[in-house]
Design an enzyme around this catalytic site. Structure first.
Site, PDB file in Angstrom:
ATOM      1  N   THR A 117       0.830  -1.207   0.000  1.00 34.81           N
ATOM      2  CA  THR A 117       0.000   0.000   0.000  1.00 34.81           C
ATOM      3  C   THR A 117       0.863   1.255   0.000  1.00 34.81           C
ATOM      4  OG1 THR A 117      -1.627  -1.206   1.314  1.00 34.81           O
ATOM      5  CG2 THR A 117      -1.834   1.197   1.271  1.00 34.81           C
ATOM      6  N   GLU A 118       0.659   2.109  -1.007  1.00 38.34           N
ATOM      7  CA  GLU A 118       1.366   3.387  -1.113  1.00 38.34           C
ATOM      8  C   GLU A 118       2.883   3.222  -1.002  1.00 38.34           C
ATOM      9  OE1 GLU A 118      -0.580   5.592  -2.066  1.00 38.34           O
ATOM     10  OE2 GLU A 118      -2.520   5.443  -1.079  1.00 38.34           O
ATOM     11  N   LEU A 119       3.370   2.080  -1.447  1.00 39.32           N
ATOM     12  CA  LEU A 119       4.809   1.763  -1.453  1.00 39.32           C
ATOM     13  C   LEU A 119       5.426   1.798  -0.050  1.00 39.32           C
ATOM     14  CD1 LEU A 119       6.132   3.438  -4.750  1.00 39.32           C
ATOM     15  CD2 LEU A 119       5.056   1.210  -4.414  1.00 39.32           C
TER      16      LEU A 119
END
Lengths: 421, 452
Positions: A152-154
């Site tokens: 998630t979101e890197l």
């Protein structure tokens, strides 16, 4: 698939993130303890259909056309489970076109958490469970088994890398932060410090944001951005064996930047130019892992992400309200799991979607504007109140369920029916 | 730059936000090397700070003939006493008699002898003035400077005095605050030929809803038409000016009010009413939406029976509110304080956990900013100008009592919400200051004086 294209010794990986949260409905304090629904699926349907029409469908079709013309094109997608589920329900044609993309063999799909959540911070068990759900969904809908991961979101740290490797993934994407890389280049493949075989891809955020954010900014000296100009930038910074990872929201095409901006022409021109370029070869993460040796190992002890100026977790856990909300949902894990009720579990997981916390951010400036752009709420306070009222109601449901269980353990199925319809 | 400024209130003679605003604004303008001659209907001539001279209109002599003409128009009011004092200070304030309610209500029980609204000091009854001839056949009007029933008369007299002041003083620009000084501003412009700014802190629509006093409306509209520029205290007020008074938007600048940092004043301890106190503080009139507060309180008490509610202030709707609270059977947790002095207000802040301003129409609204300064988180209606500048507050539509009650419950239930709002709003409020407003107004002054 021809891996040997001897003249091409610079590599480009285009990675697109596809995500739509399942947005919550208005939930007043006085709705707590009533049977009101948590999700505004009417709104979710409207949004999914609009974005399908303006972005997903036209961009997918454009990419199919381009791949037909230039089979050497390579594209990487990561599509959250909650987005896939909403496409299935509200825009099934999009699933169909993703399936066609999968069938070209030029497209790789990454794994992530089904609920686009911060579950990596909830517990390793919960994290793994959500990744497995995602793998299952990707296999079911697109017929492929992901071998590379993006959180998630890197969001990434050495610890997350370790768990991801334990799940069997060969590589992971994260953001190439200047502070972190220091004098090292993001344009290489690295490996996890534990020497466990996990490869690290660093997103080149500057070149990514040139498209994602700066394409439409007329005040930029470089405006208007053309494929030719962009290729020149690439050529000026890359050397032999370099691997550039470009990561952007897929919604950049037609949603964040409307078609009137010329973003589709840019994308088409860029892919056609890169595909014909004598030095660049487009590559997917799993191809890169097979072809390129890691240049070094890289340790990231603290959590990072691709969000906001800070590139840490402050986009979701930056203020006291966000921390309170996250802790509250996190603490429900044992209670939820004890119920053994799949509907309760699913609801709890939907409440973990990071967007709910993102809307509660009180940041100002450029980042604040981006938070506002995505938020369906007029202010972080409304977002917090609405979320907490739902979480309070959910806790109440859990308590009621537990109490009913204690009174009549055999009535479990019956209670489930009553409580979660 | 010399400014001739007209305002109905100036401290210590203040009734509401207008006097506070005039004080804060002049103070910040003075720092920008602007010299202000401030004419109040009734004041002690003095210099509150360098650069501003307050003069009392009551101290300005006008020719007897002109006075007679005006006074004969006001029959049966007796003679007016008008004196002139030598004014040595730099800042001049002038006083004029006034008895019309700017917040006049058509409610018949609301007459001048029972007026005792929060934060308002009314000069009730007759001014008992006598007209005195002096040696040069000049007279002075002893203005009451209030908002009694003779306000319209006083507005006319004040205009007369304004003419005299405009003749006797030199200045570059005229700045008039709110409708009761617009005729004075117009008169000063007529005599001096200097540009006129009118500053709209409220309109008749805010005060009276749809029951506007046509006379006041006409004075407002004429001021807006004759002004060279209009300053509105909020975008909301600008919208009213353009839509209700038919003024071209280009003529109107929005300059939000500020709030002066509070001096640390220690106040007497208040008896603790309970763990949590939710407060309404303002005039109890239709404009302020007290009824929505009562309904929301009733809803909140169903979930949080221990919470206490305070309605501080006075106004024509007070009896109705008391009756409604009684009929809802929540009187034991709902308290009315009546009119409060400023020290009492500080005491109320010290025991409040939440401040609510459910105004139906609030051109700006300074009370929420004072609450924030006192560390009290606020809930404000979307129908307020202050909501345009305060971001760290909960905002609801005034009519949505369910949302208001829900917001109160949320603040009571989730400490992190209260803490975040308190912390963020205390930072934010430092930027909502008069210096910022003065900077914008200074720019307008220069625009008007250089294009002329």
């Amino acid at each position: 698939m021809n891996l040997r294209q001897p003249n091409k010794d610079r590599y480009l990986n285009f990675y697109f993130q596809v995500h739509q949260p399942r947005r919550l409905g208005q939930f007043s304090f006085f709705d707590i303890g009533t049977d009101r629904d948590y999700f505004d699926d009417g709104l979710n349907q409207i949004i999914m259909r609009r974005i399908a029409k303006e972005c997903y469908q036209p961009t997918n079709l454009l990419l199919l056309k381009l791949i037909g013309k230039y089979p050497q094109i390579r594209i990487t997608f990561s599509i959250s489970g909650v987005a896939l589920k909403q496409m299935e329900r509200f825009a099934p044609a999009v699933i169909e076109s993703f399936r066609m993309l999968a069938a070209t063999g030029s497209v790789e799909f990454l794994s992530e958490t089904y609920y686009h959540s911060l579950s990596a911070l909830v517990s390793p068990e919960e994290f793994v469970a959500q990744v497995q759900l995602q793998n299952k969904k990707i296999l079911e809908l697109l017929g492929v088994r992901p071998t590379v991961f993006r959180n998630t979101e890197l969001i990434y740290s050495d610890e997350i890398g370790r768990i991801v490797r334990d799940m069997g993934f060969d590589g992971i994407l994260t953001d190439g932060l200047d502070d972190l890389l220091k004098h090292r280049s993001p344009n290489h493949l690295y490996e996890h410090p534990a020497n466990n075989g996990l490869r690290l891809f660093f997103r080149n955020y500057t070149l990514s944001d040139d498209i994602a954010f700066r394409f439409v900014q007329k005040k930029m000296k470089t405006w208007p951005l053309t494929p030719e100009k962009y290729i020149q930038w690439l050529e000026s910074i890359t050397e032999k064996k370099d691997l550039i990872t470009l990561g952007l929201d897929y919604e950049t095409f037609g949603e964040h930047q409307k078609k009137e901006t010329g973003i589709f022409q840019f994308l088409e021109g860029l892919f056609a130019t890169v595909a014909r370029h004598k030095k660049y070869r487009m590559i997917t993460p799993s191809e890169a892992i097979a072809l390129l040796p890691p240049v070094d190992s890289f340790s990231i002890p603290n959590l990072i992400s691709w969000a906001d100026e800070e590139r840490d977790l402050s986009a979701w856990l930056g203020n006291e309200m966000q921390q309170d909300a996250f802790e509250t949902i996190k603490e429900l894990e044992p209670v939820v799991k004890k119920t053994g009720n799949p509907v309760m579990l699913n609801t709890w997981r939907y409440l973990q979607t990071s967007d709910h916390l993102y809307y509660i951010s009180t940041k100002k400036g450029e980042d604040g504007n981006i938070h506002n752009y995505f938020s369906p709420y007029p202010s972080p306070y409304e977002a917090f109140m609405n979320y907490m009222n739902i979480v309070s109601d959910f806790s109440l449901r859990l308590n009621n369920y537990e109490r009913a269980q204690a009174l009549d353990p055999t009535g479990r199925e019956k209670n489930t029916q009553i409580l979660v319809t | 730059m010399r400014v001739l400024m007209f305002g109905w209130e100036f401290p210590p003679h203040i009734s509401g936000g207008l006097g506070t605003a005039c004080f804060g604004l002049t103070q910040s303008l003075a720092k920008r090397n602007i010299h202000i001659l401030f004419v109040a209907p009734k004041a002690n001539d003095h210099t509150p700070f360098k650069g501003v001279d307050v003069i009392s209109a009551s101290n300005i002599p006008v020719p007897l003939l002109s006075a007679k003409k005006n006074l004969s128009a006001i029959s049966g009011k007796g003679e007016q006493k008008i004196e002139k004092k030598e004014n040595s200070s730099k800042l001049i304030s002038i006083t004029v008699p006034a008895e019309i309610l700017p917040y006049f209500s058509s409610d018949s029980q609301f007459n001048e002898t029972t007026i005792e609204q929060w934060n308002y000091q009314f000069n009730v009854g007759r001014s008992g003035a006598s007209l005195e001839k002096d040696a040069k056949a000049q007279v002075r009007y002893p203005f009451t400077g209030g908002y009694g029933s003779r306000l319209l008369d006083e507005v006319k007299l004040y205009k007369e005095v304004a003419g005299e002041i405009a003749r006797e003083n030199s200045f570059d620009i005229i700045h008039a605050h709110d409708w009761s000084t617009y005729p004075a501003g117009i008169e000063a412009k007529k005599i001096s030929g200097k540009p006129l700014i009118i500053h709209v802190h409220a309109t008749e629509y805010d005060r009276a809803g749809e029951n506007v006093d046509q006379r006041v409306y006409e004075i407002e509209q004429s001021g807006m038409q004759k002004a060279d520029r209009i300053i509105a205290v909020s975008q909301m007020t600008k919208d009213t000016i353009t839509s209700r008074y038919h003024i071209p938007p280009i003529k109107v600048n929005v300059v939000h009010n500020g709030v002066a940092p509070k001096k640390n004043s220690s106040c007497a301890a208040m008896p603790q009413l309970g763990n949590k106190v939710v407060t309404f503080l303002g005039r109890i009139t239709q404009q302020k939406g007290p009824g929505y507060f009562v309904e929301a309180a009733h809803k909140v008490l169903q979930r949080f029976p221990e919470v206490h509610f305070i309605m501080a202030g006075s106004g024509d709707l007070l009896p109705k509110m008391i009756e409604r609270v009684a009929s809802l059977k929540i009187s034991s947790h709902f308290h009315f304080t009546g009119f409060l002095s400023s020290t009492k207000v500080d005491q109320i802040w010290s025991i409040s956990n939440i401040y609510v301003m459910p105004s139906v129409s609030e051109p700006f609204g300074i009370a929420p900013l004072e609450a924030v300064m006192a560390g009290v988180p606020v809930i404000i209606s979307n129908q307020s100008g202050v909501s345009e500048v305060v971001h760290h507050a909960i905002k609801v539509d005034f009519w949505d009592t369910e949302a208001l009650a829900s917001a109160i419950c949320n603040l009571l239930a989730y400490k992190s919400l209260t803490n975040t709002i308190r912390k963020k709003s205390e930072v934010e409020i430092k930027k909502i200051n008069w210096d910022r407003a003065a900077k914008k107004i200074n720019t307008i002054y220069h625009e008007l004086t250089t294009t002329k």
